[in-house]
Design an enzyme around this catalytic site. Structure first.
Site, short mmCIF file in Angstrom:
data_model
loop_
_atom_site.label_atom_id
_atom_site.label_comp_id
_atom_site.label_asym_id
_atom_site.label_seq_id
_atom_site.Cartn_x
_atom_site.Cartn_y
_atom_site.Cartn_z
N TRP A 156 0.82 -1.21 0.00
CA TRP A 156 0.00 0.00 0.00
C TRP A 156 0.85 1.26 0.00
O TRP A 156 0.37 2.33 -0.33
CB TRP A 156 -0.97 0.02 1.19
CG TRP A 156 -0.41 0.56 2.46
CD1 TRP A 156 0.26 -0.13 3.42
CD2 TRP A 156 -0.47 1.91 2.92
NE1 TRP A 156 0.63 0.71 4.44
CE2 TRP A 156 0.19 1.97 4.16
CE3 TRP A 156 -1.02 3.09 2.41
CZ2 TRP A 156 0.33 3.15 4.88
CZ3 TRP A 156 -0.87 4.26 3.15
CH2 TRP A 156 -0.21 4.28 4.37
N SER A 185 -11.45 13.60 -0.65
CA SER A 185 -11.05 13.94 0.72
C SER A 185 -10.85 15.44 0.87
O SER A 185 -11.25 16.03 1.88
CB SER A 185 -9.74 13.24 1.09
OG SER A 185 -9.94 11.88 1.17
N HIS A 268 2.72 10.13 7.06
CA HIS A 268 2.60 10.17 8.50
C HIS A 268 1.43 11.03 8.98
O HIS A 268 0.64 10.56 9.79
CB HIS A 268 3.90 10.50 9.23
CG HIS A 268 3.80 9.98 10.62
ND1 HIS A 268 3.97 8.65 10.92
CD2 HIS A 268 3.40 10.56 11.76
CE1 HIS A 268 3.71 8.45 12.19
NE2 HIS A 268 3.35 9.61 12.73
N GLU A 270 -1.15 11.33 7.35
CA GLU A 270 -2.29 10.48 6.96
C GLU A 270 -2.67 9.51 8.08
O GLU A 270 -3.85 9.30 8.35
CB GLU A 270 -1.94 9.71 5.68
CG GLU A 270 -2.83 8.52 5.36
CD GLU A 270 -4.23 8.90 4.91
OE1 GLU A 270 -4.44 10.08 4.58
OE2 GLU A 270 -5.09 8.01 4.90
N TYR A 272 -2.40 10.00 11.17
CA TYR A 272 -3.12 10.76 12.20
C TYR A 272 -4.49 11.18 11.71
O TYR A 272 -5.41 11.33 12.53
CB TYR A 272 -2.29 11.96 12.67
CG TYR A 272 -1.08 11.50 13.44
CD1 TYR A 272 -1.21 10.51 14.40
CD2 TYR A 272 0.18 12.00 13.20
CE1 TYR A 272 -0.13 10.03 15.09
CE2 TYR A 272 1.28 11.53 13.89
CZ TYR A 272 1.12 10.55 14.84
OH TYR A 272 2.20 10.07 15.52
N THR A 343 0.03 12.44 23.31
CA THR A 343 -0.80 11.25 23.32
C THR A 343 -0.99 10.75 24.75
O THR A 343 -2.08 10.32 25.13
CB THR A 343 -0.17 10.14 22.45
OG1 THR A 343 0.24 10.73 21.21
CG2 THR A 343 -1.16 9.04 22.16
N LYS A 346 -3.64 12.63 26.46
CA LYS A 346 -4.98 12.17 26.10
C LYS A 346 -5.37 10.93 26.90
O LYS A 346 -6.46 10.86 27.47
CB LYS A 346 -5.04 11.86 24.60
CG LYS A 346 -5.04 13.10 23.77
CD LYS A 346 -5.27 12.78 22.33
CE LYS A 346 -5.85 13.96 21.62
NZ LYS A 346 -7.18 14.33 22.05
#
Lengths: 544, 195
Positions: A156, A185, A268, A270, A272, A343, A346
Site C-alpha cells: 500500500w 477527501s 505520517h 495520513e 493521524y 498522546t 490524552k
C-alpha cells in the site's frame, strides 16, 4: 431487554425534543435511486458514506482473509505469490482509503451539523460530489484485479521503482483512482472546515464544541495540507511511467529515496488523519457513560493540535534503514518520541474521566474502553519502533504489522464501531440489540487480540512482512493469527446483523438516548428528522 | 431567522472557502517544489550519495599520511541488461588527498547493441562530497555492439577533509539501459549522448 434504557429518560426527552426546532419531513424531491444520487442532505450523504465504508470494509476484509488463509501454514497452498502481493496491497489500500477515511467523513457529515446546531453542511452540493467520487474511484481500483498483469502488487506504500519501473500496467488506473479519492477527501475537508468555522449556533464558541468536532477540524486541516503531496507524488509516478521523466528512476538521474520522503511526508499525517477523529469519538463517549464531564477539555484540544503539528516532523522514522545520516536518525527518533507526550496527555485524561465516574457498560462504552486499552498497546509498540537502532531489527517485520494493526483495528475501527453504536439510536430511533452487540464486542476483542498479538512475537523473531511463505518456526504463531483473523472477520457479520435489525426495529429510543449524553444532537428527536436546526438552537455552555 | 443572518453566514462561508483554497494551492506548489528542494539539499549535504556528473579538477593537497581509507568498488547490471561491468580491483587502500586510477571493463554479453550508463552511488553518503572524479566513464552513455568489450578508467581523489570517522568508502556502479538513446541511435547509428 429494556434494562439498558436509561431510567427516567423518556420524561426528560419529551421536554428536550422541543428544544431543537424540528421541521416537518415531507419530502418532495426525486424518489428511488435518483434521490440518493442527487441528495444534498447531510444525513443522507452521511448514511451513504457509512454504507460505502462498510462495504469496502468487507471487501478489504475478504482480501485479508485470503492472505490469512495462505499464511495458515508454511508453504504455498492456495494462491501464487504474485496474487498474494496483490491481496496485501489491495487490502491496505481499500482499508485505508476506502473503509477508515470514508467512515470518519460519514460520521462527520451526520454528526457535525447536529453537534454544532447547523441546518446542514456549509456546501451541500459539493458534499454530494465528494461522496459520489468515491464509488467511481474504488470501482476503478477493484477493476484492476481483472486486468492483464493483475492489480497493484507493490504494497500500500507503493514504493518506487516497484510501482513505476516494475509495476503492472494497471498502475495507471490505481493512480487515477487515488487521485479521485484524494479530491474527494480535499473537498470533504473544505466543507467540514467551512461548516465548523461558520455554522455554529450563536453562543457556541470554539472551546464549547464537542471534541469530535474539534478533532475533525484539525483532521480537515491535515487533509488540506497533505493530500496535495499525495497527488503530487502519484502524478510524478504517472510521469515516470508514461512520459519518460526520472523523478524516482536512478537510471535517469532520479532518486527512489525521494519517493519515500515524499510519500511519508504525506503518509505520517495520513495515519493521524485516521486516528484523530477516533480520539474525538472516544472523548465524547467516555464522559457520557462515566456521567462526568471530560477531564481536561482544553488540554485535549491542545494535545490534538500538538499531535497534528508534530506529525509533519517525523516522517523519516519510516525510513530509518535507507541510509540516513546519524543526525537525521537522532532528530526523527526524538521528534517521534515527543509525540507520545500529547498522546499520553490524552490517555491520562480519558482514564481520569473514568475515575470515580458512575460507569455503565453499554455497547458504545465497551468499544470505547477497548479502544483506550488496545490503542495504548499499539502506541507502546510504536514507541519501540521509534528507537532508531532497534528499528533496524524491527523494520519490515511482522512487528510493524502488529503495531499498525493495533492502532488501526482496535484503534480507528473500534472507535468507528463505538460511534455507530452510540449514534444508531439517533439515526434509526431504535437501540441496537443489546445481546447481539455484546456478542459482537467480545468476539471482536478476542478475535483482534488473537490475530495481532502473536504477530509481535513473529516479528521480533524475524518474520518478514509481505511474504507468502515463511520458515517453519513461525508456523504456530501464524496459525493462531489466522484463526483469530477468521474469528474477527466472521464476527463482523454480527455487526451487519445488529445494524440491519436496528434499522428495522428494536426498542424505541427517546431524543436523549443515553442518560449522560449532553451534546446538541440529543435535543432533536430520535430518529433525527431529515431537516434539523433550521433555526439555530439555544445553546448554553454546560461543562468543560 | 432573518435573511441578514443567512447572508452573513453565506459570506463567512465563502470567505473560509477562499482561504482554504489558497492554502490548498500553496500546498500543491509546495509539493512540486519539494523535488528541486530535495535536489539542492542533497547537493549541499551529499545526502543521497550522488557524485558530480562532470569531471572535477584535482584538488592540490598533500596526502594525509596519518590515515588510510579503504575504497571499495561494487558493480552490478540491472534487470534485463545483459552486460557485465568489472573493476580491475575490488578494493584499494589510499591516503586522503591521494589520487588513484582504476580501470573498469564493460562487456556486452547480449546478441544486439545496447546503450547503457553506469550510475554511481556512494556510501556512506557523507563521503560523496569528498570524492572528486577527475575522469569517469559514468559521465556519458556507452554504446556496445553485441559481444563488444570496452575498458575505461576512473581517476579519483578522496580529499583530506573526509570526516575522520569514515574508514571505508563504497562506490557502487549500477548499469542501466538508456532506452530513449537506443531507439534514436538505431536510426542514426549515433548514440544519443544526452546527459
Amino acid at each position: 431487554m429494556a434494562s439498558h434504557l436509561p431510567p427516567g429518560s423518556s420524561a426528560q426527552s419529551h421536554q428536550l425534543e422541543t428544544a431543537g426546532t424540528v421541521s416537518d419531513t415531507h419530502y418532495a424531491g426525486p424518489k428511488g435511486l435518483m434521490r440518493w444520487l442527487l441528495t444534498t442532505n447531510h444525513k443522507e450523504i452521511g448514511t451513504l458514506y457509512l454504507l460505502f465504508s462498510l462495504s469496502m470494509f468487507f471487501i478489504g476484509g475478504l482480501f485479508a482473509m485470503v492472505v490469512r488463509a495462505e499464511l495458515f501454514q508454511p508453504g504455498l497452498q492456495l494462491i501464487q505469490p504474485e496474487f498474494f502481493n496483490q491481496m496485501t496491497t489491495m487490502h491496505g489500500l481499500i482499508m485505508v482509503f476506502g473503509a477508515v477515511m470514508p467512515a470518519f467523513v460519514g460520521l462527520a457529515n451526520w454528526m457535525i451539523p447536529l453537534q454544532i446546531g447547523a441546518p446542514d453542511m456549509a456546501l451541500p452540493r459539493l458534499n454530494n460530489f465528494s461522496f459520489w467520487l468515491l464509488p467511481v474511484a474504488f470501482t476503478m481500483l477493484l477493476a484492476t484485479l481483472f486486468m492483464p498483469g493483475g492489480a497493484p502488487n507493490f504494497g500500500w506504500t507503493f514504493y518506487a521503482p516497484l510501482s513505476t519501473t516494475y509495476a503492472p500496467p494497471s498502475t495507471t488506473f490505481f493512480i487515477f483512482s487515488l487521485h479521485m479519492a484524494g479530491i474527494s477527501s480535499i473537498l470533504g475537508a473544505i466543507n467540514i472546515i467551512a461548516t465548523i468555522l461558520n455554522l455554529r449556533t450563536p453562543g457556541m464558541r470554539m472551546m464549547d464544541m464537542p471534541l469530535f468536532v474539534w478533532t475533525w477540524l484539525i483532521t480537515a486541516f491535515l487533509l488540506i495540507a497533505v493530500m496535495p503531496v499525495l497527488a503530487g507524488v502519484i502524478t510524478m509516478m504517472l510521469l515516470d511511467i508514461h512520459f519518460g521523466t526520472s523523478f524516482f528512476n536512478a537510471a535517469g538521474g532520479g532518486d527512489p529515496v525521494l519517493f519515500q520522503h515524499l510519500f511519508w511526508f504525506f503518509g505520517h499525517p495520513e495515519v493521524y488523519i485516521m486516528i484523530l477523529p477516533a480520539f474525538g469519538i472516544v472523548s465524547v463517549i467516555l464522559p457520557t457513560f462515566a456521567r462526568k464531564p471530560l477531564f481536561g477539555y482544553a488540554s485535549m484540544v491542545y494535545a490534538t493540535a500538538a499531535i497534528a503539528i508534530l506529525s509533519f516532523l517525523v516522517w523519516a522514522h519510516h525510513m530509518f534503514v535507507v541510509g540516513l545520516p546519524l543526525a537525521a536518525e537522532l532528530f526523527f527518533m526524538y521528534s517521534t518520541m515527543l509525540i507520545s507526550v500529547p498522546t499520553g496527555v490524552k490517555v491520562f485524561n480519558w482514564i481520569t474521566t473514568l475515575f470515580r465516574g458512575s460507569l455503565t457498560f453499554e455497547p458504545p462504552m465497551l468499544f470505547a474502553l477497548a479502544f483506550v486499552v488496545l490503542f495504548t498497546i499499539g502506541g507502546f509498540s510504536g514507541l519501540m519502533l521509534a528507537i532508531s537502532p532497534a528499528d533496524f531489527q524491527y523494520h519490515d517485520t511482522y512487528f510493524v504489522v502488529a503495531h499498525f494493526h493495533y492502532v488501526l483495528v482496535p484503534g480507528a475501527v473500534f472507535a468507528i464501531m463505538a460511534a455507530v453504536y452510540y449514534w444508531l439510536p439517533k439515526w434509526t430511533g431504535h437501540y441496537p440489540h443489546l445481546r447481539l452487540s455484546q456478542w459482537h464486542f467480545w468476539l471482536s476483542v478476542i478475535g483482534v487480540n488473537l490475530t495481532f498479538f502473536p504477530m509481535h512475537f513473529a516479528g521480533l523473531a524475524g518474520m518478514p512482512r509481505r511474504i507468502p511463505d515463511y520458515a517453519l518456526q513461525f508456523a504456530d504463531f501464524n496459525m493462531v493469527t489466522s484463526i483469530g483473523g477468521f474469528l474477527f472477520g466472521l464476527s463482523q457479520l454480527l455487526f451487519v446483523l445488529v445494524v440491519v435489525l436496528c434499522i428495522r426495529g428494536g426498542n424505541k429510543a427517546p431524543a436523549k438516548a443515553w442518560e449522560g449524553a449532553e451534546d446538541l444532537e440529543w435535543t432533536v428527536a430520535s430518529p433525527a428528522p431529515l431537516h434539523t436546526f433550521e433555526t439555530p438552537p439555544d445553546f448554553t455552555p454546560h461543562r468543560h | 431567522m432573518s435573511s441578514q443572518f443567512l447572508d452573513d453566514r453565506r459570506r463567512a462561508v465563502n470567505r473560509t472557502v477562499a482561504r482554504t483554497l489558497v492554502v490548498l494551492a500553496a500546498m500543491c506548489l509546495f509539493s512540486v517544489a519539494l523535488v528541486p528542494l530535495y535536489d539542492v539539499f542533497c547537493e549541499v549535504t551529499g545526502l543521497n550519495g550522488k557524485t558530480s556528473s562532470q569531471a572535477q579538477s584535482l584538488s592540490a593537497e598533500s596526502a594525509d599520511q596519518s590515515r588510510l581509507v579503504t575504497m571499495q568498488f561494487i558493480t552490478r547490471a540491472s534487470k534485463g541488461l545483459p552486460w557485465s561491468l568489472s573493476a580491475e580491483t575490488r578494493q584499494l587502500r589510499l591516503h586522503p588527498g591521494q589520487s588513484a586510477e582504476v580501470h573498469f571493463t564493460f562487456r556486452n554479453l547480449g546478441d544486439r547493441a545496447y546503450v547503457a550508463r553506469a550510475v554511481p552511488s556512494v556510501s556512506p553518503s557523507e563521503a560523496s562530497l569528498h570524492l572528486r572524479k577527475l575522469a569517469c566513464f559514468c559521465f556519458e552513455n556507452q554504446r556496445l555492439a553485441a559481444g563488444e568489450r570496452f575498458e575505461a578508467p576512473l581517476v579519483f581523489q578522496l580529499t583530506r577533509d573526509l570526516p575522520e570517522d569514515v574508514k571505508t568508502v563504497t562506490l557502487v556502479y549500477t548499469l542501466y539501459e538508456q532506452r530513449v538513446s537506443l531507439s534514436r541511435s538505431r536510426a542514426s547509428q549515433q548514440p544519443g549522448g544526452e546527459t
